[in-house]
Scaffold this active site. Structure first.
Site, short mmCIF file in Angstrom:
data_model
loop_
_atom_site.label_atom_id
_atom_site.label_comp_id
_atom_site.label_asym_id
_atom_site.label_seq_id
_atom_site.Cartn_x
_atom_site.Cartn_y
_atom_site.Cartn_z
N LYS A 1 0.84 -1.21 0.00
CA LYS A 1 0.00 0.00 0.00
C LYS A 1 0.87 1.26 0.00
CE LYS A 1 -3.59 2.65 0.07
NZ LYS A 1 -4.63 2.83 1.07
N LYS B 1 0.17 11.69 5.17
CA LYS B 1 0.49 10.70 6.20
C LYS B 1 1.05 9.43 5.55
CE LYS B 1 -2.57 7.90 7.05
NZ LYS B 1 -3.09 6.51 7.04
#
Lengths: 309, 309, 309, 309
Positions: free
Chosen positions: A174, A242
């Site tokens: 991811k 983030k």
């Protein structure tokens, strides 16, 4: 009937839970804001008033939360998932968090007093629309047997579901996904401003670029919104920022050179620093325009997403 | 029957010409190396011994050449296309060249003594396989009426054919295309090395990345060759380096900030400087490996494309 | 007494010419705007109404002009320097231009009909203050004997005067100089914004940074103006942008990887695209502030240099 | 006579301690490897067998250690500095560590049971030679009164000593220092390879570049070693890589855009990943050469520092 405790009913979690209900699962949802829980109940699910209530009696627990600390608190906290899960339950964390935290959760699940909990990290890509349509890309880390057990659930929410390796591997993939997506958004932004400056019709350009080797899901799914200057999230700059922090730390840890990734992360961080953290990540277009002298911040009121700030 | 003079029967030109023959056009081909002409004749076309011979009597002239100076020489040269083309003929330059040169060709065609020649710039994307399959992406600049006239020809070689603006616009869009392609190749390279360093199975990762927002034609068509370490061109680093020079100049001219584009161009130039100019542009993977200490140049003999050096 | 024809009495040229007058040279100055010529006359020099008038009878001709085309026109033009210079005269071009143009001028001088003109390329660094103080850094390309002949002149305007190689070498070193200066300005800008965001007193920080390995002429001479937000040129962004174009082309030509140089050039180009081309190059600080959300363009009226736009 | 407990007698610490001895201080040194302690004793200091032994009875404690965890262990550990320091003692940490750790140390010192310890963060720049010559640049964070009290000690080891702000500010300035130094090394590396590729004499170039606005401490002190291809540390790539990690985290925390800093950090990390972590940071030159195809890794045996790997 399989019972699923579902924690986190946000932009992504809500449609995923609704699809599981529609597929016949008994879904018990919990979210901090009760309105989201009510929406799930209206869709045929059940509501829970706490993490514990969602977890007790569940065969499968799914978490879809914003960041590593949220997941740590919900899973490892005093009255959290591990404190309440049935022995042998399957915990599927579909949040995007740090790979090392994912590994820690898997260990904590395995070592739990009173019977282990099997843990998979299974972050997704494909956006809100992909979640609504049940065609997300799901990248799964963990034991192969646990992946097989979770497969029917994954098939409801995902279109492309792949077991990529041991615990944490899903999060690592991811991280790479987020690096590629941010980079592609930046490349498309630079290209659109470049073409606009040269007087090229942008809709035609997007159409023909999509048909060749420059084609991408970003161009297909995101360029129309960019041309319409609609930066309503979707996926917020804050969250992508983030995620690139996670990717940067993991690249640094592995000693891998990602010069373009590093620059893209810097540019996305800059977008956030300019106060656009709540816009969709396609707002990288705004920054390229600003850097190219083709847009003044004061004119931003006109774009859709800004209203959402 | 429409007669097409076809100049430039290289990796891209040869299958395009063959598809036009198969579609029933009378194709008269010319190439500096006669072997390529013989192959066209074997496929049912006719051969020409000079540019002039290919151009005289043709309704349409197509050029597919390496770089701006080649096109200038063939089109504007003493016994070149404009010196020999029939009045009203249509010249379609499908090479990738500088937008300003494309505009100059269009002007020269319009102003030609003895009757104008209509000129389109129509560079393509999609690679050798796209050319063979007749599904190229064709980005066309020029007059709308000329585009309409050329449409049947484009439909033979292309899958996505779009008129993007006036003379030169096709080349401008192609420059953006090349920026996006090189950038995406670099992002995929950085990601693959990153994932490999973390022990993730790369084939699984490519599969799941392709299914989400990180998906792209590069990932779908180029990643398999990268994983197999086959860097046989395909599209050579040298040519892509040339194209990024065009993009950089056009961005500079328009005052557009392309920070990531600039860095990617620098990295591709570096790959060429290291002696890999004859490899496929997917060899950006080699450079990321080198920069990440995961590959030593002396080990390169093992990869397929290097043999082609 | 040596007679010097001096062409180009701008920010740099004017104080250089004045210093040569003060050192006892017979200086005949020409500039497009006559006011500059009058100032030289007031300082004890002589005025010329044309390039030809400044050049005829001169032992040495010095040119200090903005860009390559200006120098080409003045030196190679119909009634230019080479058309009028005395046989054996020494032409010192102290402009910053393309190395290949410098080499062409040297050849044109050597091959001139009616007796050669010796040509040196001798660009300078050190800014307006360095020109006023006569302590410029002078990087000289050309024949060693010509360098020796020009040495007394160089010693008037320069503090560090070095013969770096054959014709064009001076310009190549100047290109490297401009890459380093722009990069250092960007590094200092990023650092100042970083320190300001952390609440560090910037004057103290500049003082202590100057004393260690981070110390530089940029920090010493340019940081005070940056802290005072005075962006009055000095050296304009427009000119530095032009110089980095020269450096980029020369790096590309030589196949040298300058990833940081490429990014810095992109950022400086962006500053220009934002409309700050007439500010001092220290205005890179503004861009870092903008990218860090610490400054809104509309607030720019407050800084000194903007008034000069 | 003031007694100084000195912990960490490495490349930097040893000459600093020796200078304090020479200035008349009573220096009690401790280092993990006893050989370093013996060297201090030979120079007139006293040796300690443990941190505790160095700290008990000292008016001032100085620590010069590699990284944040080392300092945390030595200062906060069970039998560490705070456990043993006299009430009112002054702890000066001259290591380069994270600003947040520096702030934590200051708080721990202030809150210590049994009487506070005053803490300053005072990292240095200037390299081994600067340490030997006692002309380091010292950037100090903490209370003004404590800075004044420590001033005599600082004046022995430093040439430029500045109080830049409250606790942690010294480390923040040091982070900026490291960003500038790494960036300047990269700019100089790119320039030297660029000039070499163009056949310019590098020693002459360095001389003239040093005299203008491109001049820097890096060019003056580091370029000679780079030209001699001597990469013996000096300051190791590993440590600089660590420092840029600190700078990146602090920039991210403050939301400051440092695009060039990010790219430079990526390139330095790459140098380390290639196995050059033990070389001097000037080895950035090697990487530029590699990226420019002007050097093959297998040829590296010839450079001095490599032997030290």
């Amino acid at each position: 009937m399989t019972t699923i405790g579902f924690i986190g009913l946000g932009v992504m979690g809500a449609p995923m839970a609704a699809n599981l209900v529609a597929a016949g699962y008994d879904v018990v949802g919990f979210n901090r804001s009760p309105a989201k829980v009510e929406a799930l109940v209206a869709a045929g699910g059940r509501g829970a008033g706490s993490v514990a209530e969602a977890v007790v009696g569940a065969d499968v627990v799914i978490t879809v939360l914003p960041d590593s600390p949220d997941v740590e608190e919900v899973v490892l906290g005093d009255d959290g998932v591990l404190a309440n899960a049935e022995p042998g339950a399957l915990l599927i964390d579909m949040s995007t968090i740090r790979p090392d935290v994912a590994r820690r959760l898997a260990e904590a699940g395995a070592e739990r007093d009173g019977g282990g909990v099997r843990v998979l990290d299974a972050p997704v890509s494909g956006g809100e629309q992909g979640a609504i349509d049940g065609v997300l890309s799901v990248m799964v880390g963990g034991e192969a047997a646990d992946f097989d057990a979770a497969r029917p659930v994954f098939d409801v929410v995902g279109g492309t579901v792949v077991h990529v390796g041991p615990a944490g591997a899903g999060q690592t993939v991811k991280a790479a996904n987020q690096l590629i997506v941010a980079g592609t958004l930046e490349l498309v932004s630079e290209s659109l401003v470049f073409l606009d400056a040269h007087g090229v019709d942008l809709e035609s350009a997007v159409r023909v670029l999509s048909g060749g080797l420059a084609g991408s899901a970003v161009l297909e799914k995101k360029a129309p919104g960019m041309l319409a200057r609609d930066f309503t999230p979707g996926f917020r700059v804050d969250l992508h920022h983030k995620d690139l922090g996670i990717a940067a730390a993991a690249a640094r840890e592995a000693g891998v050179a990602t010069p373009v990734g590093a620059l893209v992360a810097s540019l996305l961080g800059s977008l956030r620093a300019q106060g656009h953290g709540s816009l969709d990540h396609t707002a990288l277009l705004l920054q390229t325009e600003l850097l190219s002298g083709r847009r003044r911040p004061e004119a931003e009121g006109g774009s859709k997403g800004e209203k959402a700030d």
